[in-house]
Write an enzyme that holds these catalytic residues in place. Structure first.
Site, short mmCIF file in Angstrom:
data_model
loop_
_atom_site.label_atom_id
_atom_site.label_comp_id
_atom_site.label_asym_id
_atom_site.label_seq_id
_atom_site.Cartn_x
_atom_site.Cartn_y
_atom_site.Cartn_z
NE ARG A 361 18.62 42.35 -31.88
CZ ARG A 361 18.93 41.88 -30.66
NH1 ARG A 361 19.94 41.05 -30.53
NH2 ARG A 361 18.26 42.25 -29.61
CG ASP A 486 22.26 40.26 -27.66
OD1 ASP A 486 21.08 40.48 -27.95
OD2 ASP A 486 23.00 39.48 -28.30
CE LYS A 657 30.80 38.69 -27.71
NZ LYS A 657 30.07 37.73 -28.59
O1 IFM Z 1 22.76 42.23 -32.16
C1 IFM Z 1 23.34 41.19 -31.41
C2 IFM Z 1 23.09 39.92 -32.13
O2 IFM Z 1 21.72 39.67 -32.26
C3 IFM Z 1 23.73 38.74 -31.43
N1 IFM Z 1 25.15 38.99 -31.25
C4 IFM Z 1 25.46 40.22 -30.56
C5 IFM Z 1 24.82 41.43 -31.24
C6 IFM Z 1 25.12 42.70 -30.44
O3 IFM Z 1 24.83 42.54 -29.09
#
Ligand code: IFM
Length: 823
Positions: A361, A486, A657
């Site tokens: 993604r 995630d 986060k």
């Molecule tokens: O969208 C994700 C990404 O693929 C990896 N880092 C965290 C983001 C959000 O959870």
């Protein structure tokens, strides 16, 4: 507090105080040869993979956090005083030691002045080469002659595999072997293994040389250079004594120290060049030294490198009333997007090479930021990602570019599929086609990762079907392993509102593409065909007349999905974020944690899932409940009691986060949503809240580089509020650059021309943009005499007024002037 400034003309950020709150870094190198350097010359190097072809070592999360690096030590041979050409590692008192660092486009120049000696060290990798230059100019500013001993230092990985090098010491300490002659050091890891000079990845061979002064000593083992295991990089014994032991490594920690001595008359400058490269002295080193080892060639290569990057960045040039916005749009936002595109999430001071694959993604989103600069060059990576799609329409979570073999890859296990992965194609691919005009790309046949093949349009159809076939009880797509977030775990068959909105966007986009393909490839044929869609076994023989049927199919699905979203996901003031397998409604006003979530509000607007009233209402709620001065929180209130099996973010502290942090990746979506709603003041405020350059004069607050985007910032519910973390490699870079150009300034490539649809602060009198589009340079001027945000009232192309706000392709020639007046 300010630690530096933007030099827009040189496209450099100039750090004038070396004691930055954290190491402020830059990238050297190319797509193949990667290198990171900080303002104190810390950092590491690798070839293609920071994980499995790492040859300069960095100990991550150490103190200081950017050591070792590429150092020049200097020693006054009369007084015995010594220092380094970057403030660290010796770290002389700043009352006596002055330093600047100019981070430029793939080069860094660090100057110092101490004890009336000036140095300028320049670091870069010449274009297309597999070695790095460290150029040192030393000037005697005192009134006496000065004799100086000079030492290089870098620490070589053994083996070239990052975790093994740092942890498997019972093996790694016994595999290095050095050689030397009058001009060159060679370092082999696994000295008795065969070496293939044609294959430098993981070749385990390095050479290092010094030109401009005689080699009078060398050191190849770390502990011999430092003197004992109780010395540090700040006080190496060899430098204290002014003498190396000339010991050739046979095991132990390998380093590259070359020693010379120079005497400088008052006012005299000497230039030395250290070169460090891949291969053996015989295979690459002597030839590189012979061809590149002169000051003239080094300077010429530096100029070539600058031109290369400046011409890439020169694809777009803007001038707005906001100089900080311009510094990002013209240089740093663009550069950050290119670096993120290049190194994905595997090489920075934070991502220290723990992986070398392309997260699906993230990579598909990274196309957006790099698009205006790379254009057609993006296609190879885009095709790679399309071949990372599985024939069921889902995706490999990670595409490993070094080992990916389309058509043969074992598909992921059922529980490994992410629900959003392939939906990002609906942003990236139309943007690629719009930028390049390559409509035929939709008809290109490409294999799936596991089996079978389809046209690109067929791949897109499978992407839609993947989510449609995996829908839950409410008719919304299942969240599967995770959606964009995630940490969202609503149960494999729980439903993701964000993916529902993405799917709505995908269906609408698909229908538009199919209609366009119909109009171009079968004009005049208005009969939808009953032939199967453009994928699977029929891929090699696309059926143009089925395009209208495809569009009709997508619109039918869209209508059904839209009704499902309205019924299940609207909570009266905003949209939920998920519905659990058990029917639990996450993100409702009745919740005490994670009550409101940014993604499903902004994507409701971006996808068209929200009615105009809902759009305004949910964006107002977002502003009220989630916006802070540093950006918009991902959700609120923070999670405390929600089980991690539902919201993994609960493992994080409040306000960072995925637990109510300011997730910078998502900020641009709020900007786009406000721009779509016509609210230019709000869009711009949201943009500046996370724009790095806006923090330049208060950099101590954000702590990380004021010229670089980051992944996350502490929200106001955390005592670290405002501090940003995880700089450089983040979807923030891609989306923010795309958003600045396409949604605030509103210049959007379309297949048939350039859409001019700005949404700017009402206080801006206008702006200009020069943009390369399909090989032509287009000059755009936007005037805002009435102080509005949005709405082009008149469009004039080369003096001729035209209707609407699309500057059509057939009117765009090189140098065309487009004047748009708002209001
Ligand atoms: O969208 C994700 C990404 O693929 C990896 N880092 C965290 C983001 C959000 O959870």
């Amino acid at each position: 507090m300010q630690f530096g400034h933007f030099d827009d003309r040189a496209k450099e950020y100039v750090i004038t105080r070396p004691n930055t709150p954290r190491p402020w870094s830059n990238y050297l190198g190319s797509l193949d040869y990667g290198a990171i350097i900080t303002n104190n010359a810390g950092g590491y190097s690798f070839y293609k993979s920071a994980l499995s072809s790492r040859f300069l070592r960095l100990r991550s999360n150490s103190v200081p956090m950017d050591q070792p690096g590429r150092y020049f030590y200097l020693r006054d041979q009369v007084t015995g005083d010594f220092w380094s050409s970057s403030w660290q590692p010796v770290g002389k008192p700043l009352s006596k030691y002055k330093s600047t660092c100019r981070h430029g486009t793939a080069y860094t120049i660090i100057t110092s002045r101490y004890s009336a000696i000036e140095t300028e060290s320049t670091y870069f990798v010449p274009l297309g080469q597999a070695f790095e230059y460290w150029r040192l100019k030393v000037t005697n500013k005192s009134k006496q002659p000065r004799t100086l001993a000079l030492f290089t230092y870098c620490e070589m990985a053994s083996p070239w595999h990052m975790p093994n090098d740092l942890t498997n010491l019972q093996y790694s300490q016994f595999i290095t072997k050095a050689t030397v002659d009058q001009e060159m050091l060679g370092m082999a890891v696994h000295p008795y293994h065969a070496f293939d000079p044609q294959n430098l990845m993981g070749c385990h061979r390095l050479w290092m040389t010094l030109v401009g002064a005689p080699l009078i000593g060398y050191e190849t083992v770390r502990e011999r250079f430092l003197g004992s295991v109780y010395h540090t990089y700040a006080n190496p014994q060899a430098v204290i004594e002014g003498r190396c032991s000339n010991f050739l490594a046979e095991g132990e920690n390998a380093i590259g120290t070359l020693q010379t001595e120079i005497t400088l008359q008052p006012g005299e400058t000497r230039e030395l060049i250290a070169m460090l490269g891949l291969g053996t002295p015989e295979s690459h080193g002597y030839a590189a030294r012979a061809e590149f080892g002169t000051p003239e060639r080094c300077e010429a290569e530096l100029q070539k490198l600058k031109q290369h990057w400046h011409s890439l960045l020169g694809a777009v040039k803007v001038k707005t009333p906001d100089a900080e916005f311009d510094a990002m749009a013209n240089t740093w936002g663009a550069y950050n997007a290119l670096i993120t595109y290049t190194w994905s999430r595997h090489a920075s001071l934070i991502y220290n090479g723990e992986r070398d694959g392309l997260g699906f993604r993230d990579t598909v989103q990274d196309f957006l930021g790099a698009m205006p600069m790379l254009r057609e060059q993006i296609r190879e990576r885009l095709e790679l990602m399309l071949t990372g799609q599985v024939s069921n329409g889902g995706a490999m979570p990670v595409v490993a570019p070094f080992s990916h073999q389309p058509g043969t890859m074992p598909p992921p296990k059922r529980e490994e599929y992410r629900s959003d992965d392939c939906q990002w194609f609906f942003n990236a691919i139309p943007d690629y086609v719009a930028e390049t005009g390559d409509l035929d790309f939709y008809r290109k046949v490409l294999p799936y990762a596991d089996q079978g093949e389809a046209t690109v349009l067929g791949h897109l159809r499978r992407a839609l079907e993947f989510n449609l076939e995996r829908s839950g009880k409410n008719g919304l797509p299942c969240g599967l392993h995770a959606d964009w977030n995630d940490c969202v775990k609503m149960g494999y068959n729980g439903e993701s509102v964000m993916v529902a909105e993405q799917l709505r966007f995908g269906l609408a986009t698909y229908a538009t593409i199919a209609e366009k393909l119909h109009a171009v490839y079968c004009p005049g044929d208005a009969t939808p065909s009953s032939r199967p869609p453009d994928h699977g076994e029929d891929a090699a023989a696309p059926a143009p007349s089925s395009y209208l049927a495809e569009a009709a199919w997508a619109r039918t699905e869209l209508t059904r999905l839209e009704a499902a979203i309205q019924k299940a996901a609207w909570d009266g003031e905003w949209f939920l974020w998920a519905i659990g397998e058990d029917g639990y409604r996450y993100g409702s006003k009745t919740e005490s944690e994670g009550k409101i979530y940014i993604n499903t509000q902004v994507w409701a607007v971006m996808s068209g899932a929200a009615t105009p009233e809902q759009g305004r209402k949910c964006m107002d709620a977002l502003k009220r409940d989630l916006a802070t001065p540093y950006g918009i929180m991902l959700s609120a209130p923070p999670f405390t009691h929600t089980p991690p099996t539902v919201m993994g973010g609960v493992i994080y502290n409040h306000g960072i986060k995925e637990n109510a942090g300011i997730f910078c990746h998502t900020q641009s979506w709020a900007v786009i949503a406000e721009a779509m709603l016509g609210n230019g003041d709000q869009a711009y405020d949201y943009y500046r809240a996370f724009m790095p350059a806006a923090y330049n004069t208060r950099a101590e607050l954000r702590e990380i580089e004021p010229y670089v985007h980051c992944q996350t910032t502490y929200a106001t519910c955390n005592r670290n509020a405002g501090k940003s973390r995880v700089p450089w490699l983040s979807g923030t870079a891609s989306w923010s650059h795309h958003t600045a150009l396409q949604w605030i300034l509103g210049v959007r490539p379309e297949l048939d021309g350039l859409r001019i649809d700005p949404c700017i602060p009402r206080s801006w009198p206008g702006f200009t943009m020069t943009r390369v589009f399909r090989g032509k340079t287009i000059r755009i001027e936007v005037k805002n005499p009435n102080g509005v945000s949005k709405g082009v009232g008149s469009l004039v192309i080369n003096g001729k007024k035209i209707d609407g706000n699309l500057a059509p392709l057939d009117r765009l020639t090189d140098g065309t002037k487009v004047v748009a007046t708002l209001g």
